[in-house]
Design a protein around this motif. Structure first.
Motif, PDB file in Angstrom:
ATOM      1  N   TYR A  66       1.169  -1.524   0.115  1.00 26.89           N
ATOM      2  CA  TYR A  66      -0.261  -0.247  -0.011  1.00 26.89           C
ATOM      3  C   TYR A  66       0.593   1.441  -0.095  1.00 26.89           C
ATOM      4  O   TYR A  66       1.694   1.454   0.481  1.00 26.89           O
ATOM      5  N   ASN A  67       0.735   2.531  -0.743  1.00 20.38           N
ATOM      6  CA  ASN A  67       1.408   3.651  -1.061  1.00 20.38           C
ATOM      7  C   ASN A  67       0.805   4.889  -1.340  1.00 20.38           C
ATOM      8  O   ASN A  67       0.866   6.103  -1.134  1.00 20.38           O
ATOM      9  N   GLY A  68      -1.055   4.855  -0.920  1.00 24.16           N
ATOM     10  CA  GLY A  68      -1.352   5.790  -0.249  1.00 24.16           C
ATOM     11  C   GLY A  68      -1.319   6.943   0.450  1.00 24.16           C
ATOM     12  O   GLY A  68      -0.367   6.552   1.270  1.00 24.16           O
ATOM     13  N   THR A  69      -2.219   7.659   0.660  1.00 27.67           N
ATOM     14  CA  THR A  69      -1.935   8.768   1.521  1.00 27.67           C
ATOM     15  C   THR A  69      -3.188   9.059   2.364  1.00 27.67           C
ATOM     16  O   THR A  69      -4.156   8.376   1.924  1.00 27.67           O
ATOM     17  N   ILE A  70      -2.921   8.889   3.786  1.00 28.50           N
ATOM     18  CA  ILE A  70      -3.978   8.673   4.884  1.00 28.50           C
ATOM     19  C   ILE A  70      -4.217  10.561   5.642  1.00 28.50           C
ATOM     20  O   ILE A  70      -3.192  11.082   5.727  1.00 28.50           O
ATOM     21  N   TYR A  71      -5.206  10.734   6.097  1.00 36.58           N
ATOM     22  CA  TYR A  71      -4.847  11.713   6.695  1.00 36.58           C
ATOM     23  C   TYR A  71      -5.926  10.696   8.487  1.00 36.58           C
ATOM     24  O   TYR A  71      -7.109   9.795   8.151  1.00 36.58           O
ATOM     25  N   VAL A  72      -5.825  12.239   9.321  1.00 33.83           N
ATOM     26  CA  VAL A  72      -5.995  11.119  10.527  1.00 33.83           C
ATOM     27  C   VAL A  72      -7.111  12.642  10.930  1.00 33.83           C
ATOM     28  O   VAL A  72      -7.076  13.924  11.059  1.00 33.83           O
ATOM     29  N   THR A  73      -8.707  11.950  11.669  1.00 38.82           N
ATOM     30  CA  THR A  73      -9.450  13.251  11.687  1.00 38.82           C
ATOM     31  C   THR A  73     -10.203  12.854  13.153  1.00 38.82           C
ATOM     32  O   THR A  73      -9.949  11.875  14.092  1.00 38.82           O
ATOM     33  N   VAL A  74     -10.614  13.662  14.332  1.00 38.05           N
ATOM     34  CA  VAL A  74     -11.019  13.823  15.774  1.00 38.05           C
ATOM     35  C   VAL A  74     -12.325  14.426  15.501  1.00 38.05           C
ATOM     36  O   VAL A  74     -12.418  15.218  15.557  1.00 38.05           O
ATOM     37  N   ASP A  75     -12.715  13.100  15.552  1.00 37.88           N
ATOM     38  CA  ASP A  75     -14.679  13.840  15.609  1.00 37.88           C
ATOM     39  C   ASP A  75     -14.939  14.639  16.521  1.00 37.88           C
ATOM     40  O   ASP A  75     -15.243  15.938  16.456  1.00 37.88           O
ATOM     41  N   ASN A  76     -14.894  14.408  17.704  1.00 37.73           N
ATOM     42  CA  ASN A  76     -15.130  15.435  19.168  1.00 37.73           C
ATOM     43  C   ASN A  76     -13.854  16.338  19.646  1.00 37.73           C
ATOM     44  O   ASN A  76     -14.578  16.904  20.835  1.00 37.73           O
ATOM     45  N   ASP A  77     -13.185  16.961  18.795  1.00 41.71           N
ATOM     46  CA  ASP A  77     -11.745  17.426  19.301  1.00 41.71           C
ATOM     47  C   ASP A  77     -11.057  18.265  17.739  1.00 41.71           C
ATOM     48  O   ASP A  77     -10.188  17.695  17.665  1.00 41.71           O
ATOM     49  N   THR A  78     -12.208  19.221  17.432  1.00 42.95           N
ATOM     50  CA  THR A  78     -11.333  19.913  16.376  1.00 42.95           C
ATOM     51  C   THR A  78     -10.389  20.134  16.860  1.00 42.95           C
ATOM     52  O   THR A  78      -9.168  20.857  15.524  1.00 42.95           O
ATOM     53  N   LYS A  79      -9.730  20.517  17.923  1.00 46.46           N
ATOM     54  CA  LYS A  79      -8.239  21.003  17.716  1.00 46.46           C
ATOM     55  C   LYS A  79      -7.202  20.443  18.275  1.00 46.46           C
ATOM     56  O   LYS A  79      -5.746  20.910  18.754  1.00 46.46           O
ATOM     57  N   ALA A  80      -7.415  19.596  18.340  1.00 42.62           N
ATOM     58  CA  ALA A  80      -6.513  17.799  18.389  1.00 42.62           C
ATOM     59  C   ALA A  80      -5.460  17.882  17.502  1.00 42.62           C
ATOM     60  O   ALA A  80      -5.288  18.310  16.722  1.00 42.62           O
TER      61      ALA A  80
END
Length: 230
Positions: A66-80
């Motif tokens: 796998y050579n894709g690009t990922i992003y990380v999100t936090v649902d309940n903390d936009t400033k994490a």
């Protein structure tokens, strides 16, 4: 001879066409199906924690190519704080489908947080994990450790032409580094996959200043620190 030839032709006529080319057929590796996200189930506000992301196919095997690009999100903390928030992280061949972001995740408030990993090009390729965050400052130790930490710039005894300065350095890759100005924490940054870090300090108030960088492990223990730069 005619009987032998007839027998061969009869056998060929009943074999599936695909079997005739089985020896030359190529097999396509299984498609990436989801991400397995591993993080500790509880954390404190401001505590930097490790996160491991595995790319798996439908059968649960690691998708090593796998050579894709990922992003990380936090649902309940936009400033994490999340790793590679701006451009995402692109898997490399050396990762073999598994990447650990050391000290790459921290939260700014209490509550149950859902951390989601999403492929940049395929919204259906994702994975998530839950973390319960409680209040309370993360503790650190005063141990200096043995990992090498180097401040590359500014140079020692250099003059700063403005009231701000960009601190660059190198140490262990994908790890948390804190920058100290005159003995007080000025900020925090994560090193990239090559171990490089950059942090800008604004509004210097003194003419003479002392800079230092400290490296932390997954338990918020100091495992290395740079020499002072004045």
């Amino acid at each position: 001879m005619k009987k032998i030839l007839a027998s061969i032709l009869a056998l060929v006529s009943v074999l599936p066409l695909s079997s005739l080319f089985a020896a030359t057929a190529t097999t396509t590796s299984a498609k990436a199906d989801h991400f397995e996200v591993t993080i500790k189930s509880t954390a404190r506000v401001g505590e930097a924690i490790d996160m491991t992301v595995k790319v798996l196919d439908k059968t649960g095997n690691v998708k090593k190519d796998y050579n894709g690009t990922i992003y990380v999100t936090v649902d309940n903390d936009t400033k994490a704080t999340v790793p590679y928030a701006d451009d995402g992280y692109t898997y490399k061949n050396a990762d073999q489908g598994v990447m650990t972001f050391s000290k790459g995740l921290s939260f700014t408030k209490e509550g149950k947080m859902k951390v989601t990993i999403i492929d940049a090009e395929d919204d259906n390729l994702e994975g998530s994990a839950q973390v319960t965050v409680s209040n309370g400052a993360a503790e650190t130790t005063t141990s200096t450790g043995t990992e090498a930490v180097t401040i590359i710039s500014p140079d020692n005894n250099s003059e700063i032409p403005s009231d701000s300065i960009k601190v660059t350095g190198s140490t262990k890759k994908n790890s948390k580094v804190q920058i100290f100005l005159n003995g007080t924490k000025a900020g925090e940054v994560q090193t990239d996959e090559t171990g490089k870090f950059v942090y800008e300090i604004k509004k210097l108030e003194q003419e003479q200043n002392i800079l230092q960088a400290k490296l932390f492990d997954g338990t918020d223990k100091v495992i290395g620190q740079s020499d002072n730069v004045t």
